[in-house]
Write a protein that holds these residues in place. Sequence first.
Motif, PDB file in Angstrom:
ATOM      1  N   THR A 192      65.320  66.245  44.310  1.00  0.00           N
ATOM      2  CA  THR A 192      66.515  66.880  43.728  1.00  0.00           C
ATOM      3  C   THR A 192      67.801  66.304  44.303  1.00  0.00           C
ATOM      4  O   THR A 192      68.886  66.701  43.885  1.00  0.00           O
ATOM      5  CB  THR A 192      66.483  68.412  43.948  1.00  0.00           C
ATOM      6  N   SER A 193      67.697  65.348  45.234  1.00  0.00           N
ATOM      7  CA  SER A 193      68.913  64.728  45.785  1.00  0.00           C
ATOM      8  C   SER A 193      69.738  64.056  44.691  1.00  0.00           C
ATOM      9  O   SER A 193      70.945  63.814  44.871  1.00  0.00           O
ATOM     10  CB  SER A 193      68.548  63.716  46.870  1.00  0.00           C
ATOM     11  N   THR A 194      69.114  63.766  43.546  1.00  0.00           N
ATOM     12  CA  THR A 194      69.830  63.209  42.386  1.00  0.00           C
ATOM     13  C   THR A 194      71.021  64.082  42.011  1.00  0.00           C
ATOM     14  O   THR A 194      72.056  63.571  41.574  1.00  0.00           O
ATOM     15  CB  THR A 194      68.881  63.167  41.170  1.00  0.00           C
ATOM     16  N   VAL A 195      70.859  65.394  42.179  1.00  0.00           N
ATOM     17  CA  VAL A 195      71.902  66.323  41.738  1.00  0.00           C
ATOM     18  C   VAL A 195      73.141  66.222  42.634  1.00  0.00           C
ATOM     19  O   VAL A 195      74.268  66.423  42.178  1.00  0.00           O
ATOM     20  CB  VAL A 195      71.364  67.776  41.695  1.00  0.00           C
ATOM     21  N   GLN A 196      72.924  65.847  43.928  1.00  0.00           N
ATOM     22  CA  GLN A 196      74.079  65.601  44.809  1.00  0.00           C
ATOM     23  C   GLN A 196      75.026  64.612  44.150  1.00  0.00           C
ATOM     24  O   GLN A 196      76.239  64.815  44.082  1.00  0.00           O
ATOM     25  CB  GLN A 196      73.630  64.954  46.130  1.00  0.00           C
ATOM     26  N   ILE A 197      74.440  63.501  43.674  1.00  0.00           N
ATOM     27  CA  ILE A 197      75.250  62.432  43.080  1.00  0.00           C
ATOM     28  C   ILE A 197      75.949  62.926  41.827  1.00  0.00           C
ATOM     29  O   ILE A 197      77.160  62.725  41.650  1.00  0.00           O
ATOM     30  CB  ILE A 197      74.356  61.208  42.751  1.00  0.00           C
ATOM     31  N   ARG A 198      75.184  63.598  40.956  1.00  0.00           N
ATOM     32  CA  ARG A 198      75.767  64.061  39.683  1.00  0.00           C
ATOM     33  C   ARG A 198      76.943  65.005  39.933  1.00  0.00           C
ATOM     34  O   ARG A 198      77.950  64.939  39.231  1.00  0.00           O
ATOM     35  CB  ARG A 198      74.704  64.745  38.828  1.00  0.00           C
ATOM     36  N   VAL A 199      76.803  65.876  40.938  1.00  0.00           N
ATOM     37  CA  VAL A 199      77.878  66.833  41.213  1.00  0.00           C
ATOM     38  C   VAL A 199      79.091  66.112  41.790  1.00  0.00           C
ATOM     39  O   VAL A 199      80.237  66.312  41.344  1.00  0.00           O
ATOM     40  CB  VAL A 199      77.394  67.946  42.181  1.00  0.00           C
ATOM     41  N   MET A 200      78.858  65.233  42.790  1.00  0.00           N
ATOM     42  CA  MET A 200      79.998  64.562  43.433  1.00  0.00           C
ATOM     43  C   MET A 200      80.716  63.632  42.466  1.00  0.00           C
ATOM     44  O   MET A 200      81.940  63.481  42.550  1.00  0.00           O
ATOM     45  CB  MET A 200      79.532  63.808  44.684  1.00  0.00           C
ATOM     46  N   GLU A 201      79.953  63.012  41.531  1.00  0.00           N
ATOM     47  CA  GLU A 201      80.587  62.126  40.551  1.00  0.00           C
ATOM     48  C   GLU A 201      81.577  62.886  39.667  1.00  0.00           C
ATOM     49  O   GLU A 201      82.535  62.311  39.166  1.00  0.00           O
ATOM     50  CB  GLU A 201      79.523  61.478  39.652  1.00  0.00           C
ATOM     51  N   SER A 202      81.276  64.164  39.437  1.00  0.00           N
ATOM     52  CA  SER A 202      82.102  64.898  38.468  1.00  0.00           C
ATOM     53  C   SER A 202      83.028  65.931  39.116  1.00  0.00           C
ATOM     54  O   SER A 202      83.760  66.612  38.414  1.00  0.00           O
ATOM     55  CB  SER A 202      81.180  65.598  37.451  1.00  0.00           C
ATOM     56  N   THR A 203      82.945  66.085  40.447  1.00  0.00           N
ATOM     57  CA  THR A 203      83.763  67.114  41.113  1.00  0.00           C
ATOM     58  C   THR A 203      84.451  66.528  42.341  1.00  0.00           C
ATOM     59  O   THR A 203      83.786  65.908  43.176  1.00  0.00           O
ATOM     60  CB  THR A 203      82.859  68.271  41.639  1.00  0.00           C
ATOM     61  N   PRO A 204      85.746  66.761  42.489  1.00  0.00           N
ATOM     62  CA  PRO A 204      86.389  66.338  43.741  1.00  0.00           C
ATOM     63  C   PRO A 204      86.000  67.300  44.865  1.00  0.00           C
ATOM     64  O   PRO A 204      85.652  68.448  44.581  1.00  0.00           O
ATOM     65  CB  PRO A 204      87.883  66.440  43.423  1.00  0.00           C
ATOM     66  N   PRO A 205      86.037  66.848  46.145  1.00  0.00           N
ATOM     67  CA  PRO A 205      85.702  67.757  47.236  1.00  0.00           C
ATOM     68  C   PRO A 205      86.745  68.875  47.330  1.00  0.00           C
ATOM     69  O   PRO A 205      87.871  68.672  46.867  1.00  0.00           O
ATOM     70  CB  PRO A 205      85.741  66.842  48.477  1.00  0.00           C
TER      71      PRO A 205
END
Length: 359
Positions: A192-205
């Motif tokens: 599920t680490s894939t979701v880390q990337i998907r979230v960070m790609e679309s959301t600023p910290p």
Amino acid sequence: MALADFIADLNALSAEADASFASAADAAALEAARVEYLGAKAGRLKAVQQGLGKVDKADKPAAGKRFNEVKQAIEAAFAAAQERQSRGAVVAEREAFDVTLPGRPVRLGRLHPVTQTIAEMKDIMGRLGFTAVEGPEIEDDWHNFEALNIPRSHPARDPLDNFYLATAQLTPGESPGAKSLGGKPLLLRSQTSTVQIRVMESTPPPVRIISLGRVYRPDTADATHYPMFHQIEGLLIDRGVTMADLKSVLRLFCQSYFGSVEAGGQDVHVRFRPSFFPFTEPSVEVDMSWTNAAGEHGWLEMGGAGMVDPNVLRAVGYDPEEVTGFAFGLGVERICMRQHGITDIRALYENDVRFLEQF
Ligand code: FA5
């Protein structure tokens, strides 16, 4: 024999047969009437038919025609009576329905133990401020490997260790995701680490999410492995995040999940062992202490975790000088099994209701 007499006999018989069928009280009486009028050997219609031979020769065609008409009429009257009776039987049965009988109880289903575990995990992490997000189970190699700092040469990408899909079949337009993939390999996500990337790609910290879902690996099924299983992924990115935050969150999570159930109010401990994951640095294996009902103490291996590697932050456009973060990925089945004392993961997926209804 005169034609008029023959026809008079036929008409009389037809009227009698009609009355007889109409008054038959039940199936047996109707059958008796049928034999009386339409019986092949000694039926009364048969007897009248014998009179046909005695009708004057010139009248025979007319007599024969009338005979056939009456025969059909009597047969139709019988069929109608039969139909009326069977309809009446259904109505009678319906009327015999006893409304005072107790109803049949509806058997309630229940949620699968893994689904229950997932709901509890979402609840606990929700209270710690983590939002649950979803990601696709069919992934491209950018999200499953490349952006997670797993280069092309890495053994984790071996076709024998993953469920790759034949991308040739996925021409643009066939699947919603295929268009943007430009023919890149697709696979069932292995983590599920894939979701880390998907979230960070679309959301600023800052980011504070969990993701729970199915992952797939060609592992041979045994007591603790299954080719399809679930993971809970956690990701927190902000300014000044440290390993101490990671440990605190995991300890609070374990304490909320197991504290009251297994430890009987005892403190739950979390242990880190040094490990390696390409997408975290440093990386650890996470163990949790547990005490069973018999008072035995041990360590349960839960999954992997670590501080998000600067290369991963850069791959999604974050500045590693600005923000840091931690990530973890735990096996849901293992935690569910520990909670319920299940000793074989395969029991969860055999769909045996006698097993599942215990939870
Ligand atoms: C990972 O999958 C990493 N993505 C975890 C991670 C996330 C590390 C974020 C760092 C940062 P690993 O391959 O060890 O790690 O799997 C994690 C857990 O999944 C294991 O500890 C185990 O509980 C569970 N697991 C792995 N394979 C199976 C399997 N075949 N059946 C059931 N559970 C499994």
